[in-house]
Design a protein around this motif. Structure first.
Motif, short mmCIF file in Angstrom:
data_model
loop_
_atom_site.label_atom_id
_atom_site.label_comp_id
_atom_site.label_asym_id
_atom_site.label_seq_id
_atom_site.Cartn_x
_atom_site.Cartn_y
_atom_site.Cartn_z
N PHE A 1 0.89 -1.20 0.01
CA PHE A 1 -0.09 0.08 0.22
C PHE A 1 0.93 1.34 0.02
CE2 PHE A 1 -3.71 -2.78 1.52
CZ PHE A 1 -4.61 -2.18 0.66
N LEU A 2 2.00 1.16 0.72
CA LEU A 2 3.00 2.39 0.63
C LEU A 2 3.93 2.22 -0.74
CD1 LEU A 2 3.83 2.49 4.45
CD2 LEU A 2 2.16 3.78 3.21
N SER A 3 3.89 1.26 -1.44
CA SER A 3 4.79 1.39 -2.70
C SER A 3 4.62 2.44 -3.55
CB SER A 3 4.79 0.08 -3.27
OG SER A 3 3.65 -0.23 -3.76
N PRO A 4 3.33 3.12 -3.71
CA PRO A 4 3.14 4.12 -4.98
C PRO A 4 4.08 5.46 -4.40
CG PRO A 4 1.26 3.15 -4.32
CD PRO A 4 2.11 2.31 -3.55
N LEU A 5 4.61 5.50 -3.09
CA LEU A 5 5.44 6.62 -2.67
C LEU A 5 6.86 6.58 -3.41
CD1 LEU A 5 4.55 6.71 1.16
CD2 LEU A 5 3.84 8.37 -0.69
N VAL A 6 7.18 5.27 -3.48
CA VAL A 6 8.53 5.37 -4.18
C VAL A 6 8.60 4.94 -5.81
CG1 VAL A 6 9.47 4.47 -2.09
CG2 VAL A 6 8.78 2.83 -3.55
N LEU A 7 7.41 4.74 -6.44
CA LEU A 7 7.51 4.28 -7.67
C LEU A 7 7.37 5.57 -8.52
CD1 LEU A 7 7.15 2.27 -9.96
CD2 LEU A 7 4.68 2.31 -9.83
N PRO A 8 8.30 5.73 -9.49
CA PRO A 8 8.20 6.98 -10.43
C PRO A 8 6.62 7.26 -10.97
CG PRO A 8 10.37 6.12 -10.59
CD PRO A 8 9.31 5.04 -9.86
N THR A 9 6.05 8.37 -10.79
CA THR A 9 4.64 8.37 -11.44
C THR A 9 4.57 8.18 -13.00
OG1 THR A 9 4.24 10.01 -9.80
CG2 THR A 9 2.69 10.05 -11.36
N ILE A 10 5.80 8.67 -13.57
CA ILE A 10 5.88 8.42 -15.03
C ILE A 10 5.80 7.00 -15.53
CG2 ILE A 10 8.15 8.86 -15.51
CD1 ILE A 10 7.67 10.14 -17.94
N ILE A 11 6.23 6.03 -14.84
CA ILE A 11 6.45 4.83 -14.93
C ILE A 11 5.20 4.41 -14.92
CG2 ILE A 11 7.51 2.62 -14.33
CD1 ILE A 11 10.07 4.16 -13.76
N TYR A 12 4.45 4.67 -13.61
CA TYR A 12 3.01 3.92 -13.71
C TYR A 12 2.18 4.65 -14.69
CZ TYR A 12 -1.30 3.36 -11.21
OH TYR A 12 -2.53 3.09 -10.87
N ALA A 13 2.22 5.85 -14.84
CA ALA A 13 1.59 6.35 -15.97
C ALA A 13 1.57 5.65 -17.33
CB ALA A 13 1.79 7.73 -16.18
N ILE A 14 2.65 5.22 -17.70
CA ILE A 14 2.85 4.22 -18.88
C ILE A 14 2.23 3.11 -18.88
CG2 ILE A 14 4.71 3.48 -20.66
CD1 ILE A 14 6.43 5.94 -19.71
N GLY A 15 2.63 2.50 -17.84
CA GLY A 15 2.27 0.92 -17.44
C GLY A 15 0.58 1.17 -17.38
N MET A 16 -0.07 2.21 -16.78
CA MET A 16 -1.54 2.06 -16.53
C MET A 16 -2.00 2.37 -18.12
SD MET A 16 -3.97 1.88 -14.64
CE MET A 16 -5.51 1.96 -14.25
N LEU A 17 -1.50 3.45 -18.84
CA LEU A 17 -1.95 3.47 -20.16
C LEU A 17 -1.97 2.38 -21.04
CD1 LEU A 17 -3.00 5.21 -22.57
CD2 LEU A 17 -0.52 6.13 -22.76
N MET A 18 -0.87 1.31 -20.99
CA MET A 18 -0.80 0.32 -21.82
C MET A 18 -1.65 -0.74 -21.25
SD MET A 18 3.36 0.46 -22.31
CE MET A 18 3.51 -1.34 -23.01
N PHE A 19 -1.91 -1.01 -19.93
CA PHE A 19 -2.65 -2.10 -19.37
C PHE A 19 -3.92 -1.74 -19.75
CE2 PHE A 19 -5.32 -2.89 -15.98
CZ PHE A 19 -5.17 -4.46 -16.01
#
Length: 267
Positions: A107-125
């Motif tokens: 639950f706390l992991s999004p604090l250390v994950l770069p937002t741009i990486i998450y954004a690209i992954g979410m868009l592709m998924f």
């Protein structure tokens, strides 16, 4: 015997605090100053005083539509993040779920994950599984990055709560649901309020996810501001930014009236 603080160290502390406050507040002062400028261009100090840019923003369909979309998504994110994060924090604190420590880390992991990486992954998924992005896509994405703040603030409050209150309620005949609703949740309110405040502001101000997950009719206020700065920058972006600053101040004032800043800060 405790020695008195040396005079030079006291002066250094005052200077350090003053410089920190200046660095934090100077950009805000510049933004507010530019927003009341008569000039057609972004310049500070302002050349004359005028509210024309506020009038332009409040009469602009582009800004108003983007603001309305941002508010709707931020409110939805606040509700989802507060409900999910609060429930997760209570379960993790009680250690009633398997691998509670692992879940806390997840639950706390999004604090250390770069937002741009998450954004690209979410868009592709989302594009490959569900198709075109929708407001729900953006709300779910914002919720994921807002959850850590709700979990963290609620866990901080629960760590200082009185465990004997729930035991007393059980002794008085309250069932598990009654103990949860009438004893545990009221103790979590400062943490939930703090988490909801952060969730709303994070969603309302989030630009990276909104840039990647935007659509022809899905433009949030930060994206609209970026677009204005890129193609035709003028003091209207400063006026919008000043309104957003004022919104944050209003939220803090409301929380102060409802909970008190001392309880809010303790979360």
């Amino acid at each position: 015997m405790v020695r008195a603080v040396p005079g030079w160290l006291h002066i250094v502390g005052i200077v350090f605090v003053a410089l920190t406050a200046l660095i934090l507040l100077a950009p805000l002062i510049v933004v507010i100053g530019v927003s009341v400028s008569e000039s057609q261009f972004i310049a500070f100090p302002p050349n004359g005083l005028s509210l024309r840019w506020y009038q332009e923003v409040l009469s602009s369909n582009a800004y108003l539509n983007a603001a309305w979309i941002s508010i709707q998504i931020a409110l939805l994110v606040t509700l989802m993040a507060t409900a999910i994060g609060g429930a997760a924090a209570i379960a993790i604190h009680r250690r009633q779920l398997p691998f509670s420590d692992v879940l806390a880390t997840v639950f706390l992991s999004p604090l250390v994950l770069p937002t741009i990486i998450y954004a690209i992954g979410m868009l592709m998924f989302w594009s490959s599984v569900f198709g075109p992005v929708t407001p729900l896509t953006l709300a779910l994405s914002h919720t994921a990055i807002a959850l850590p703040y709700v979990v963290r603030t609620t866990l901080a409050v629960l760590a200082e709560s009185d465990p004997y209150l729930e035991e007393a309620a059980r002794t008085m005949g309250a069932n598990r649901l009654q103990r949860l609703w009438f004893v545990v949740v009221p103790q979590c309110i400062p943490g939930l309020a703090a988490g909801a405040f952060f969730a709303f502001n994070i969603s309302f101000d989030e630009a990276v996810l909104s840039l990647f997950l935007r659509g022809p009719t899905l433009t949030t206020l930060p994206v609209q501001i970026y677009g204005q700065l890129e193609f035709s920058p003028d003091p209207s972006v400063a006026a919008v930014s000043t309104i957003m600053i004022a919104l944050t101040i209003v939220l803090i004032f409301v929380i102060d009236r409802m909970l008190g800043l001392t309880r809010f800060a303790s979360a």
